[in-house]
Design a protein around this motif. Structure first.
Motif, PDB file in Angstrom:
ATOM      1  N   ILE A 154     -27.306 -97.304  60.541  1.00 43.01           N
ATOM      2  CA  ILE A 154     -25.882 -97.843  60.361  1.00 43.01           C
ATOM      3  C   ILE A 154     -25.422 -98.041  58.928  1.00 43.01           C
ATOM      4  CG2 ILE A 154     -24.050 -99.402  60.991  1.00 43.01           C
ATOM      5  CD1 ILE A 154     -25.489 -99.661  63.619  1.00 43.01           C
ATOM      6  N   GLY A 155     -26.524 -98.624  58.315  1.00 45.23           N
ATOM      7  CA  GLY A 155     -26.254 -99.076  56.688  1.00 45.23           C
ATOM      8  C   GLY A 155     -26.203 -97.660  55.893  1.00 45.23           C
ATOM      9  N   ILE A 188     -23.464-107.313  56.307  1.00 48.55           N
ATOM     10  CA  ILE A 188     -22.694-107.650  57.247  1.00 48.55           C
ATOM     11  C   ILE A 188     -23.334-107.077  58.566  1.00 48.55           C
ATOM     12  CG2 ILE A 188     -20.507-107.696  58.484  1.00 48.55           C
ATOM     13  CD1 ILE A 188     -19.207-107.752  56.001  1.00 48.55           C
ATOM     14  N   ILE A 189     -23.969-105.767  58.397  1.00 50.36           N
ATOM     15  CA  ILE A 189     -24.545-105.196  59.627  1.00 50.36           C
ATOM     16  C   ILE A 189     -25.852-105.711  59.777  1.00 50.36           C
ATOM     17  CG2 ILE A 189     -25.291-102.989  60.628  1.00 50.36           C
ATOM     18  CD1 ILE A 189     -22.161-103.444  60.397  1.00 50.36           C
ATOM     19  N   THR A 190     -26.544-105.872  58.755  1.00 44.76           N
ATOM     20  CA  THR A 190     -27.811-106.381  58.845  1.00 44.76           C
ATOM     21  C   THR A 190     -28.042-107.853  59.330  1.00 44.76           C
ATOM     22  OG1 THR A 190     -28.580-105.029  56.840  1.00 44.76           O
ATOM     23  CG2 THR A 190     -30.178-106.819  57.619  1.00 44.76           C
ATOM     24  N   PHE A 192     -25.897-109.070  61.426  1.00 45.38           N
ATOM     25  CA  PHE A 192     -25.258-109.157  62.807  1.00 45.38           C
ATOM     26  C   PHE A 192     -26.811-108.664  63.886  1.00 45.38           C
ATOM     27  CE2 PHE A 192     -23.995-106.511  66.396  1.00 45.38           C
ATOM     28  CZ  PHE A 192     -23.172-107.484  67.157  1.00 45.38           C
ATOM     29  N   TYR A 193     -27.336-107.817  63.279  1.00 45.43           N
ATOM     30  CA  TYR A 193     -28.547-107.349  64.344  1.00 45.43           C
ATOM     31  C   TYR A 193     -29.424-108.268  64.172  1.00 45.43           C
ATOM     32  CZ  TYR A 193     -27.025-102.481  65.508  1.00 45.43           C
ATOM     33  OH  TYR A 193     -26.260-101.679  66.004  1.00 45.43           O
ATOM     34  N   THR A 194     -29.782-108.925  62.924  1.00 40.47           N
ATOM     35  CA  THR A 194     -30.913-109.706  62.888  1.00 40.47           C
ATOM     36  C   THR A 194     -30.418-111.110  63.678  1.00 40.47           C
ATOM     37  OG1 THR A 194     -31.360-108.959  60.451  1.00 40.47           O
ATOM     38  CG2 THR A 194     -32.385-110.955  61.153  1.00 40.47           C
ATOM     39  N   ILE A 195     -29.417-111.597  63.581  1.00 40.39           N
ATOM     40  CA  ILE A 195     -29.116-112.975  64.275  1.00 40.39           C
ATOM     41  C   ILE A 195     -29.217-112.550  65.849  1.00 40.39           C
ATOM     42  CG2 ILE A 195     -28.098-114.113  62.503  1.00 40.39           C
ATOM     43  CD1 ILE A 195     -25.256-113.273  64.021  1.00 40.39           C
ATOM     44  N   ASN A 196     -29.126-111.337  66.164  1.00 42.04           N
ATOM     45  CA  ASN A 196     -29.001-111.151  67.828  1.00 42.04           C
ATOM     46  C   ASN A 196     -30.312-110.449  68.279  1.00 42.04           C
ATOM     47  OD1 ASN A 196     -26.200-111.195  68.964  1.00 42.04           O
ATOM     48  ND2 ASN A 196     -25.869-110.211  66.884  1.00 42.04           N
ATOM     49  N   SER A 197     -31.471-110.501  67.247  1.00 38.00           N
ATOM     50  CA  SER A 197     -32.798-110.161  67.647  1.00 38.00           C
ATOM     51  C   SER A 197     -33.457-111.263  68.309  1.00 38.00           C
ATOM     52  CB  SER A 197     -33.721-110.137  66.459  1.00 38.00           C
ATOM     53  OG  SER A 197     -33.386-108.947  65.725  1.00 38.00           O
ATOM     54  N   ASN A 198     -34.339-111.201  69.411  1.00 38.74           N
ATOM     55  CA  ASN A 198     -34.844-111.996  70.222  1.00 38.74           C
ATOM     56  C   ASN A 198     -35.514-112.976  69.629  1.00 38.74           C
ATOM     57  OD1 ASN A 198     -36.897-110.623  70.109  1.00 38.74           O
ATOM     58  ND2 ASN A 198     -37.007-109.650  72.123  1.00 38.74           N
ATOM     59  N   TRP A 199     -36.021-112.622  68.421  1.00 36.19           N
ATOM     60  CA  TRP A 199     -36.913-113.787  67.828  1.00 36.19           C
ATOM     61  C   TRP A 199     -36.378-114.697  66.728  1.00 36.19           C
ATOM     62  CZ3 TRP A 199     -36.616-113.358  62.492  1.00 36.19           C
ATOM     63  CH2 TRP A 199     -36.069-112.513  62.101  1.00 36.19           C
ATOM     64  N   PHE A 200     -35.066-114.331  66.502  1.00 36.87           N
ATOM     65  CA  PHE A 200     -34.230-114.950  65.569  1.00 36.87           C
ATOM     66  C   PHE A 200     -33.795-116.456  65.946  1.00 36.87           C
ATOM     67  CE2 PHE A 200     -30.439-116.308  62.997  1.00 36.87           C
ATOM     68  CZ  PHE A 200     -30.912-116.001  62.001  1.00 36.87           C
ATOM     69  N   SER A 201     -34.036-117.406  65.020  1.00 34.99           N
ATOM     70  CA  SER A 201     -33.456-118.593  65.158  1.00 34.99           C
ATOM     71  C   SER A 201     -33.112-119.313  63.653  1.00 34.99           C
ATOM     72  CB  SER A 201     -34.437-119.546  65.757  1.00 34.99           C
ATOM     73  OG  SER A 201     -34.029-120.925  65.555  1.00 34.99           O
ATOM     74  N   PHE A 202     -32.067-119.784  63.588  1.00 40.68           N
ATOM     75  CA  PHE A 202     -31.793-120.357  62.372  1.00 40.68           C
ATOM     76  C   PHE A 202     -32.858-121.454  61.607  1.00 40.68           C
ATOM     77  CE2 PHE A 202     -27.340-118.815  63.358  1.00 40.68           C
ATOM     78  CZ  PHE A 202     -27.267-117.953  62.372  1.00 40.68           C
ATOM     79  N   SER A 203     -33.454-122.092  62.647  1.00 39.92           N
ATOM     80  CA  SER A 203     -34.259-122.994  62.318  1.00 39.92           C
ATOM     81  C   SER A 203     -35.494-122.627  61.564  1.00 39.92           C
ATOM     82  CB  SER A 203     -34.913-123.726  63.544  1.00 39.92           C
ATOM     83  OG  SER A 203     -35.587-122.946  64.269  1.00 39.92           O
ATOM     84  N   LEU A 204     -35.868-121.202  61.611  1.00 42.29           N
ATOM     85  CA  LEU A 204     -36.891-120.410  61.116  1.00 42.29           C
ATOM     86  C   LEU A 204     -36.701-120.559  59.406  1.00 42.29           C
ATOM     87  CD1 LEU A 204     -37.300-117.291  62.959  1.00 42.29           C
ATOM     88  CD2 LEU A 204     -38.863-119.078  62.834  1.00 42.29           C
ATOM     89  N   PHE A 205     -35.121-120.849  58.987  1.00 38.57           N
ATOM     90  CA  PHE A 205     -35.120-120.488  57.639  1.00 38.57           C
ATOM     91  C   PHE A 205     -34.528-122.139  57.014  1.00 38.57           C
ATOM     92  CE2 PHE A 205     -34.265-116.464  59.341  1.00 38.57           C
ATOM     93  CZ  PHE A 205     -34.649-115.529  58.409  1.00 38.57           C
ATOM     94  N   SER A 206     -34.777-123.283  57.764  1.00 39.14           N
ATOM     95  CA  SER A 206     -34.373-124.237  57.406  1.00 39.14           C
ATOM     96  C   SER A 206     -35.365-125.353  56.666  1.00 39.14           C
ATOM     97  CB  SER A 206     -33.825-125.058  58.609  1.00 39.14           C
ATOM     98  OG  SER A 206     -34.995-125.215  59.842  1.00 39.14           O
ATOM     99  N   GLN A 207     -36.632-124.895  56.606  1.00 39.14           N
ATOM    100  CA  GLN A 207     -37.719-125.382  55.871  1.00 39.14           C
ATOM    101  C   GLN A 207     -37.289-125.584  54.473  1.00 39.14           C
ATOM    102  OE1 GLN A 207     -40.633-127.013  57.070  1.00 39.14           O
ATOM    103  NE2 GLN A 207     -40.289-126.652  59.451  1.00 39.14           N
ATOM    104  N   LYS A 208     -38.028-126.701  53.968  1.00 46.55           N
ATOM    105  CA  LYS A 208     -37.709-126.940  52.733  1.00 46.55           C
ATOM    106  C   LYS A 208     -38.667-126.092  51.986  1.00 46.55           C
ATOM    107  CE  LYS A 208     -36.855-132.036  52.993  1.00 46.55           C
ATOM    108  NZ  LYS A 208     -37.445-133.315  52.611  1.00 46.55           N
ATOM    109  N   PHE A 209     -38.298-125.953  50.617  1.00 45.95           N
ATOM    110  CA  PHE A 209     -39.088-125.097  49.601  1.00 45.95           C
ATOM    111  C   PHE A 209     -40.610-125.480  49.641  1.00 45.95           C
ATOM    112  CE2 PHE A 209     -40.989-124.184  45.578  1.00 45.95           C
ATOM    113  CZ  PHE A 209     -40.558-122.687  45.212  1.00 45.95           C
TER     114      PHE A 209
END
Length: 427
Positions: A154-155, A188-190, A192-209
């Protein structure tokens, strides 16, 4: 994920990319001519350099460690959180530098003033460009081939449509803006598809550096920065040399030849990056590693050989289809370019082993030596053979490069070395 399955999906992605790239090239060639093709090629090289710094040059590391941490959520969180922060900080700094020094960069890459505002546009949007490559790297490392295929397909279509519209209305300037902005739009497309993947969670990106994860990623950053600087920079140097020694039109012929090579080899390089990098990263035994490399050679090199043979015999038709009659001079560039392409892929297979196992010293030494030799050969052989000398230099350089890499890995290839010896102590 099996190599044949991955190759099939990679072929699908690549077919769309090639078709999109060829249509875009055709439109640019018709509307702007060889001169426009050369100017667009130079700006494309510049964007490659800028993007590498914008995401901290961590893409390869993200792919590797995403594959390594496949069954460890805590490590994934540290990795993704650290990678996100590096991407955002680096892209912000890079964007500011691009905007403030846009005039300097425009004058540095070419005497044309056309680049200044496209560079400013790139600086303002590069954070989205960088985030897009981060998400695609994670999809690659997770072997989420279905989402990876959808996003890239799509990209490519969106980039094609955007490029055609911009070139149609704004000619060369439109092509430059399309290069600067298209991947930011694709984000935008990437996303959308990523957040709708069955493995995705915003918590995966919330850890500190994480300092430890950053150090691991930095090993790959150094290798990526070297490649991102040297390869496009060598092309810019040689393109400017051809333009000054012959003409900008001749530089456009060479750029057209490079676009053909990049396009058809994309089916191979996409398979290598999608399958080989995560696969080689996860292998722990010397025997399995050797088997995977040999399997890659048996599968990939015959395909590349047949592709180069077919393209050589169809070169006149390819030029007429992809470009315009003005580009027919390109046909004399095919022979040595295709020889170089074959040995380039032969080198890349072992090159991905260097990346997968973080062989920093050998990788950087190889890049520096053969980028330098390419430029030197390019200058020398264009003096001797004219425009054709630039592709003769390309072919000879990759033949020598392959022999050098094969010799460096002779112990592994012939079963007399151990995996530890090749890891450079960093894996």
């Amino acid at each position: 994920m099996k190599i044949l399955k991955t190759t099939f999906y990679s072929a699908l992605i690549t077919f769309i990319r090639i078709a999109s790239g060829f249509v875009a090239s055709k439109v640019i060639a018709i509307i702007t001519g060889p001169t426009g093709v050369a100017l667009v090629g130079t700006f494309s090289n510049f964007i490659t350099i800028a993007l590498t710094f914008a995401n901290g040059a961590i893409n390869t590391g993200v792919i590797k460690y995403t594959a390594d941490y496949e069954n460890d959520i805590d490590k994934q969180k540290r990795l993704f959180g650290t990678a996100l922060k590096i991407t955002v900080y680096c892209s912000f700094i890079c964007g500011v530098i691009l905007v403030i020094f846009s005039g300097f960069w425009a004058n540095s890459i070419s005497s044309s003033s056309l680049y200044k505002w496209p560079i400013i546009s790139l600086g303002l949007s590069i954070v989205f460009y960088a985030l897009n490559t981060l998400l695609i790297s994670i999809l690659n490392g997770r072997k989420d081939i279905k989402t990876y295929t959808n996003v890239n397909t799509i990209g490519s279509i969106i980039s094609l449509v955007f490029t055609i519209v911009m070139v149609y209305f704004f000619k060369i300037v439109g092509a430059l803006y399309a290069l600067a902005l298209s991947q930011s739009i694709v984000f935008i497309i990437t996303f959308f598809y990523t957040i709708n993947s069955n493995w995705f969670s915003f918590s995966l990106f919330s850890q500190k550096f994480s300092r430890d994860e950053a150090i691991k990623l930095s090993r790959f950053s150094l290798m990526a920065i070297v490649s991102a600087l040297l390869i496009p920079l060598s092309q810019i140097i040689l393109r400017n040399h051809v333009a000054s020694k012959f003409s900008l039109v001749d530089a456009g012929y060479w750029q057209g030849m490079m676009r053909i090579s990049d396009a058809y080899l994309m089916i191979v390089t996409t398979s290598l990056s999608t399958y080989f990098l995560p696969k080689l990263s996860s292998i722990k035994t010397n025997k399995e590693l050797r088997s995977e490399i040999i399997k890659g050679y048996k599968l990939i090199l015959p395909v590349v050989f047949l592709m180069t043979l077919l393209i050589y015999f169809l070169r006149f038709l390819i030029i007429r289809i992809l470009f315009t009659p003005d580009f027919i001079v390109m046909e004399k560039l095919f022979y040595w370019q295709l020889i170089g392409d074959f040995f380039k892929i032969a080198s890349y297979i072992l090159g991905y082993l260097m990346l997968a196992k973080a062989m920093t010293r050998l990788y950087i030494a190889t890049e520096v030596i053969f980028t330098f030799s390419y430029v030197v050969l390019g200058y020398f052989l264009t003096d001797k053979y004219g425009l054709e000398g630039i592709v003769i230099a390309f072919g000879i350089n990759y033949i020598i490069c392959f022999l050098f890499i094969a010799y460096s890995f002779r112990q592994l290839l012939f079963g007399i070395g151990t995996l530890k010896e090749f890891s450079d102590g960093t894996n």
